[in-house]
Design an enzyme around this catalytic site. Structure first.
Site, PDB file in Angstrom:
ATOM      1  N   ARG A  26     -10.880 -18.846 -16.362  1.00  0.00           N
ATOM      2  CA  ARG A  26     -11.007 -19.788 -15.366  1.00  0.00           C
ATOM      3  C   ARG A  26      -9.334 -21.202 -15.176  1.00  0.00           C
ATOM      4  O   ARG A  26      -9.366 -21.834 -14.506  1.00  0.00           O
ATOM      5  CB  ARG A  26     -12.265 -20.384 -15.377  1.00  0.00           C
ATOM      6  CG  ARG A  26     -13.532 -19.638 -14.696  1.00  0.00           C
ATOM      7  CD  ARG A  26     -15.054 -19.904 -14.739  1.00  0.00           C
ATOM      8  NE  ARG A  26     -15.772 -18.970 -14.710  1.00  0.00           N
ATOM      9  CZ  ARG A  26     -15.622 -18.032 -14.808  1.00  0.00           C
ATOM     10  NH1 ARG A  26     -15.814 -17.324 -15.591  1.00  0.00           N
ATOM     11  NH2 ARG A  26     -17.262 -17.291 -14.281  1.00  0.00           N
ATOM     12  N   ASP A 313     -24.183 -10.313 -22.074  1.00  0.00           N
ATOM     13  CA  ASP A 313     -23.001 -10.168 -22.321  1.00  0.00           C
ATOM     14  C   ASP A 313     -23.343  -9.851 -24.194  1.00  0.00           C
ATOM     15  O   ASP A 313     -23.125  -9.212 -25.204  1.00  0.00           O
ATOM     16  CB  ASP A 313     -21.695 -10.738 -22.641  1.00  0.00           C
ATOM     17  CG  ASP A 313     -21.142 -10.506 -21.336  1.00  0.00           C
ATOM     18  OD1 ASP A 313     -21.472  -9.908 -20.806  1.00  0.00           O
ATOM     19  OD2 ASP A 313     -20.003 -11.441 -21.214  1.00  0.00           O
ATOM     20  N   LYS A 340     -20.982  -1.983 -17.230  1.00  0.00           N
ATOM     21  CA  LYS A 340     -19.881  -2.757 -17.806  1.00  0.00           C
ATOM     22  C   LYS A 340     -18.756  -1.844 -18.287  1.00  0.00           C
ATOM     23  O   LYS A 340     -18.993  -1.015 -17.704  1.00  0.00           O
ATOM     24  CB  LYS A 340     -20.918  -3.633 -19.184  1.00  0.00           C
ATOM     25  CG  LYS A 340     -21.623  -4.512 -18.507  1.00  0.00           C
ATOM     26  CD  LYS A 340     -21.851  -5.740 -18.083  1.00  0.00           C
ATOM     27  CE  LYS A 340     -22.278  -6.875 -17.643  1.00  0.00           C
ATOM     28  NZ  LYS A 340     -21.719  -8.373 -16.356  1.00  0.00           N
TER      29      LYS A 340
HETATM   30  C1  S3P Z   1     -18.716 -13.095 -16.769  1.00  0.00           C
HETATM   31  C2  S3P Z   1     -20.002 -12.788 -16.150  1.00  0.00           C
HETATM   32  C3  S3P Z   1     -20.153 -12.672 -16.711  1.00  0.00           C
HETATM   33  C4  S3P Z   1     -20.125 -10.988 -17.502  1.00  0.00           C
HETATM   34  C5  S3P Z   1     -18.983 -10.852 -18.273  1.00  0.00           C
HETATM   35  C6  S3P Z   1     -18.430 -12.576 -17.845  1.00  0.00           C
HETATM   36  C7  S3P Z   1     -17.306 -14.461 -16.262  1.00  0.00           C
HETATM   37  O1  S3P Z   1     -19.875 -10.662 -15.774  1.00  0.00           O
HETATM   38  O2  S3P Z   1     -20.523 -10.744 -18.231  1.00  0.00           O
HETATM   39  O3  S3P Z   1     -18.418 -10.372 -19.058  1.00  0.00           O
HETATM   40  O4  S3P Z   1     -16.464 -15.399 -16.206  1.00  0.00           O
HETATM   41  O5  S3P Z   1     -18.289 -15.133 -15.190  1.00  0.00           O
HETATM   42  P1  S3P Z   1     -21.211 -10.949 -14.408  1.00  0.00           P
HETATM   43  O6  S3P Z   1     -20.235 -11.940 -13.154  1.00  0.00           O
HETATM   44  O7  S3P Z   1     -20.859  -9.296 -12.951  1.00  0.00           O
HETATM   45  O8  S3P Z   1     -22.347 -11.200 -14.240  1.00  0.00           O
END
Ligand code: S3P
Length: 426
Positions: A26, A313, A340
């Site tokens: 981000r 996760d 995933k």
């Molecule tokens: C993440 C959001 C999650 C997570 C991924 C990282 C993120 O996924 O499982 O490892 O950085 O916003 P989802 O947005 O698909 O839930």
């Protein structure tokens, strides 16, 4: 490349893990569309976050990667330029899904794809809202990468997330930056809020009321100096390692403990884990603290509904802990695990089976009886970083040395994983 892991006598020491993957993505994306230089300290060392830097560079933004210190010279919301070639998101779902929000608003067309695993992951979850905002996106078979994103003048929307997903929320908010108006995202379950915090840090106007997020379009984002806390999802492997191996005592410094991420710690403590959090501080709106974890007897239990979403996760490593717990672990409402980096319900179950651990799987869950003994086995990451690390941790309590095939997958989020594992088990 296989890694051979011997049973451990204890997990001890004091470690400081690299920066959080979610936050690093981000900061890098926002820095690239902010005005002026951003200096990001403790940037994630994972390949995923370097995929993001690669994409940003290909979009004409200078990003100096000085190890864990990354300088990004943003040129403002309109500063990106058409890439000369397809963007490569590698293994990173976060890169392709979140960056698509920015790409959808550009006055050029971008193609973005990734590796074999990423090419199997569904993208309609971002295509739908971005389409509603006015972007035209083409995908393989209508839903898989590579994506061809034809940028357009976007309109703000009021969007209710059909699945709890911080990536989709972030994608819509990033696209909302380019609209003349207010973009609203509604979530039924609060997903990680790093985007909301980061947007505010860069100067955007964003309001969060319970599960409703509203962002004003066309803000002036300005480059900043930022510090990324250590990754709690990486820490999870070592925390579980310390909980599993008798006589363990491990300190993890500066770990991100944002409440939308730290459900793992709450659940572990509720199951009897001896975990203490000390020296909590705030940096760039994110909480970080020192985690002290000691070997504990774990009760086990059920993980379901919003709890599952909040620690999705961490389920691979929790499954390992579950097999050693008193009552076992049942994970429900985890259909997302199937899409995933691998189908994690299948890859967890397969590795447990190889270790002689009984588990029952369903379409959206897994149930693992407790008090089981892990047997030495040849394990496989199936190319999935979290599966590599979770079963390397399981190997610490096996009745003999294990081999993990494809262990290099750990580099996707934590290249130093095996080095740190050797250090804390020495
Ligand atoms: C993440 C959001 C999650 C997570 C991924 C990282 C993120 O996924 O499982 O490892 O950085 O916003 P989802 O947005 O698909 O839930």
């Amino acid at each position: 490349m296989p890694e051979r892991i011997s049973p451990a006598n204890r997990v001890t020491g004091e470690i400081c893990l690299p920066g959080d993957k979610s936050i690093s993505h981000r900061y890098a994306m926002l820095a690239s569309i902010a005005e002026g230089e951003s200096l990001i300290h403790n940037y994630s060392t994972g390949a995923d976050c370097h995929s993001t830097l690669g994409c940003i560079g290909a979009l004409g933004i200078r990003a100096d990667d000085r190890g864990t210190k990354v300088a990004i010279y943003g040129k403002g919301l309109e500063g990106l330029t058409a890439p000369a070639a397809d963007l490569d998101a590698g293994n990173s779902g976060s890169t392709i899904r979140m960056l698509s929000g920015i790409l959808a608003a550009q006055p050029f067309t971008t193609r973005i794809g990734g590796d074999e695993s990423l090419s199997r992951r569904p993208m309609e979850r971002i295509m739908t809202p971005l389409g509603q905002m006015g972007a035209l996106i083409m995908a393989r078979e209508g839903r898989f990468p590579p994506l061809e994103i034809r940028g357009a003048e976007l309109m703000p929307i009021d969007y209710t997330l059909p699945v709890p997903s911080a990536q989709v929320k972030s994608c819509v908010l990033f696209a909302g930056l380019y609209t003349n108006g207010a973009t609203t995202v509604r979530e039924s379950v609060r997903s990680r809020d790093h985007t909301e915090i980061a947007l505010r840090e860069f100067g955007a106007e964003i309001r969060v009321e319970r599960h409703v997020i509203t962002l004003q379009g066309r803000p002036r984002l300005t480059g900043r100096e930022l510090f990324v806390p250590s990754d709690l999802s990486s820490a999870a492997f070592f925390i579980v390692g310390a909980l599993l191996v008798p006589n363990s005592r491990l300190i993890l410094r500066g770990v991100g403990i944002n409440p939308t991420r730290s459900t793992l710690l709450d659940v572990l403590v509720s199951m009897g884990a001896n975990i203490q959090i000390l020296n909590v501080e705030q940096q760039n709106g994110e909480l970080a603290g020192q985690i002290l974890v000691k070997y504990s007897r774990i009760r086990g239990g059920v993980i379901e509904k919003e709890t599952t979403a909040a620690l999705i996760d961490e389920i691979p490593v929790l499954a390992v802990l579950g097999a050693a717990s008193d009552e076992g672990l049942e994970v429900r409402d985890a259909g997302e695990l199937r899409i995933k980096e691998t189908d994690r319900i299948a890859t967890i179950a397969e590795n447990l089976r190889r270790m002689g651990i009984k588990a029952m799987v369903s379409a959206d869950g897994i149930s693992i009886p407790g008090r089981q003994q892990f047997h030495a086995a040849e394990l496989d990451s199936f190319g999935d970083h979290r599966i590599a690390m979770a079963f390397s941790i399981a190997s610490l309590v096996a009745d003999g040395p294990c081999e993990v095939q494809g262990a290099e997958a750990a580099s996707v989020s934590l290249p130093a994983f095996y080095g740190i594992l050797r250090q804390v088990t020495a």
